[in-house]
Motif scaffolding. Sequence first.
Motif, short mmCIF file in Angstrom:
data_model
loop_
_atom_site.label_atom_id
_atom_site.label_comp_id
_atom_site.label_asym_id
_atom_site.label_seq_id
_atom_site.Cartn_x
_atom_site.Cartn_y
_atom_site.Cartn_z
N ASP A 39 15.24 46.53 33.75
CA ASP A 39 13.86 47.01 33.61
C ASP A 39 13.42 46.64 32.19
OD1 ASP A 39 14.73 49.10 31.82
OD2 ASP A 39 15.15 50.39 33.53
N SER A 40 12.24 47.10 31.77
CA SER A 40 11.72 46.67 30.47
C SER A 40 12.57 47.14 29.30
CB SER A 40 10.28 47.14 30.29
OG SER A 40 10.22 48.56 30.27
N ASN A 41 13.45 48.12 29.51
CA ASN A 41 14.29 48.66 28.44
C ASN A 41 15.78 48.43 28.64
OD1 ASN A 41 11.98 49.63 27.26
ND2 ASN A 41 12.31 51.73 27.87
N THR A 42 16.20 47.75 29.69
CA THR A 42 17.63 47.63 30.00
C THR A 42 17.99 46.21 30.42
OG1 THR A 42 17.54 49.91 30.81
CG2 THR A 42 19.51 48.66 31.35
N PHE A 43 19.09 45.71 29.86
CA PHE A 43 19.56 44.36 30.13
C PHE A 43 21.08 44.39 30.30
CE2 PHE A 43 15.86 44.36 27.50
CZ PHE A 43 15.04 43.40 28.06
N THR A 44 21.61 43.52 31.18
CA THR A 44 23.05 43.36 31.31
C THR A 44 23.40 41.93 30.90
OG1 THR A 44 22.89 42.74 33.64
CG2 THR A 44 23.28 45.08 33.15
N THR A 45 24.58 41.76 30.30
CA THR A 45 24.99 40.45 29.81
C THR A 45 26.43 40.13 30.18
OG1 THR A 45 25.74 41.32 27.69
CG2 THR A 45 23.47 40.56 27.79
N VAL A 46 26.71 38.84 30.27
CA VAL A 46 28.08 38.34 30.38
C VAL A 46 28.17 37.18 29.40
CG1 VAL A 46 29.80 37.23 31.85
CG2 VAL A 46 28.29 38.99 32.81
N THR A 104 31.45 41.76 29.04
CA THR A 104 30.29 42.24 29.79
C THR A 104 29.65 43.33 28.96
OG1 THR A 104 31.63 43.88 30.97
CG2 THR A 104 31.30 41.74 32.05
N GLY A 105 28.33 43.42 29.02
CA GLY A 105 27.64 44.40 28.20
C GLY A 105 26.36 44.90 28.82
N ARG A 106 25.84 45.93 28.20
CA ARG A 106 24.59 46.56 28.63
C ARG A 106 23.82 46.93 27.37
NH1 ARG A 106 22.96 48.88 33.40
NH2 ARG A 106 21.45 50.55 33.27
N THR A 107 22.54 46.56 27.32
CA THR A 107 21.67 46.88 26.20
C THR A 107 20.54 47.77 26.70
OG1 THR A 107 22.19 44.81 25.08
CG2 THR A 107 20.13 45.89 24.45
N VAL A 108 20.30 48.87 25.98
CA VAL A 108 19.25 49.81 26.35
C VAL A 108 18.38 50.08 25.13
CG1 VAL A 108 18.75 52.12 27.22
CG2 VAL A 108 20.75 50.89 28.08
N ILE A 109 17.07 49.95 25.31
CA ILE A 109 16.10 50.26 24.26
C ILE A 109 15.65 51.71 24.46
CG2 ILE A 109 13.96 49.55 23.13
CD1 ILE A 109 16.21 47.29 23.57
N SER A 110 15.61 52.48 23.37
CA SER A 110 15.18 53.88 23.46
C SER A 110 13.73 53.97 23.91
CB SER A 110 15.34 54.57 22.10
OG SER A 110 14.51 53.95 21.13
N LYS A 111 13.35 55.12 24.45
CA LYS A 111 11.98 55.30 24.95
C LYS A 111 10.94 55.11 23.86
CE LYS A 111 13.23 58.07 28.85
NZ LYS A 111 12.65 58.63 30.00
N ASP A 112 11.28 55.49 22.60
CA ASP A 112 10.32 55.31 21.51
C ASP A 112 10.33 53.89 20.95
OD1 ASP A 112 12.59 55.17 19.91
OD2 ASP A 112 12.17 57.02 18.80
N GLY A 113 11.24 53.02 21.44
CA GLY A 113 11.28 51.63 21.03
C GLY A 113 11.86 51.39 19.65
N LYS A 114 12.46 52.39 19.03
CA LYS A 114 12.96 52.25 17.66
C LYS A 114 14.45 51.97 17.58
CE LYS A 114 9.40 55.23 15.74
NZ LYS A 114 9.12 56.46 15.01
N THR A 115 15.17 52.19 18.67
CA THR A 115 16.63 52.00 18.68
C THR A 115 17.05 51.17 19.88
OG1 THR A 115 16.89 54.18 17.65
CG2 THR A 115 18.85 53.22 18.63
N MET A 116 17.97 50.26 19.64
CA MET A 116 18.54 49.44 20.70
C MET A 116 20.06 49.65 20.65
SD MET A 116 18.14 45.32 21.37
CE MET A 116 18.84 44.79 19.81
N THR A 117 20.64 50.05 21.78
CA THR A 117 22.08 50.31 21.83
C THR A 117 22.73 49.32 22.78
OG1 THR A 117 21.69 52.65 21.39
CG2 THR A 117 23.86 52.05 22.27
N THR A 118 23.73 48.60 22.27
CA THR A 118 24.47 47.63 23.08
C THR A 118 25.92 48.08 23.21
OG1 THR A 118 23.07 45.82 22.31
CG2 THR A 118 25.20 45.22 23.26
N THR A 119 26.37 48.25 24.43
CA THR A 119 27.78 48.54 24.68
C THR A 119 28.40 47.32 25.35
OG1 THR A 119 27.24 49.57 26.80
CG2 THR A 119 27.45 51.04 24.92
#
Length: 182
Positions: free
Chosen positions: A101-108, A119-134
């Motif tokens: 979706d507009s705030n979530t991405f998966t990677t290989v 493999t990873g997952r990136t999520v942007i916070s609702k306020d758009g100020k933080t991006m977390t990649t696991t």
Amino acid sequence: MRNFLIKLFTFSVITAMGAFGADESLGTWKLNMGKSKFNPTAPVKSLMTTREAAEGGVKLATTGERADGTKISSSYTVKYDGNDYPVTGAPWDTISIKQVDSNTFTTVTKKTGGKYKSTGRTVISKDGKTMTTTSKGINTEGKSFNYTMVWEKQSGDQSGVDATISTHSSPITPTKAKPGKQ
């Protein structure tokens, strides 16, 4: 009733297209080492990433410094279609990304002919100020790793029209889309 269903369907399609068309990851981001967690150890000292819109995906440039002091400069342009695209300047040489979706991405990420794969997952916070990649995977030596990287927004608007992102430490100047070309 039929007219109502057609309007409802059209609204649903337009809404879905808008949700997947937006990309909240665009802009310049700096890695917050204090909030990030690495296992077994941090492979980097600093990272800055600049992401800008590209046809169907993103153009990313990353700069920074590895834990051993080696400079980092990597880049790629990828569509969000799940296919492999080339990467330069990283331990891996291909990446594939899917936009959930507009705030979530998966990677290989993978190294052709090598041991590296993650493999990873990136999520942007609702306020758009933080991006977390696991991410988790196998490094170039064949050893398991996992990390959570917390990025803080430095610049770039939230609409994705004027933005850039890099995962290392020298920001890239945002570019503006030409009118009518989005």
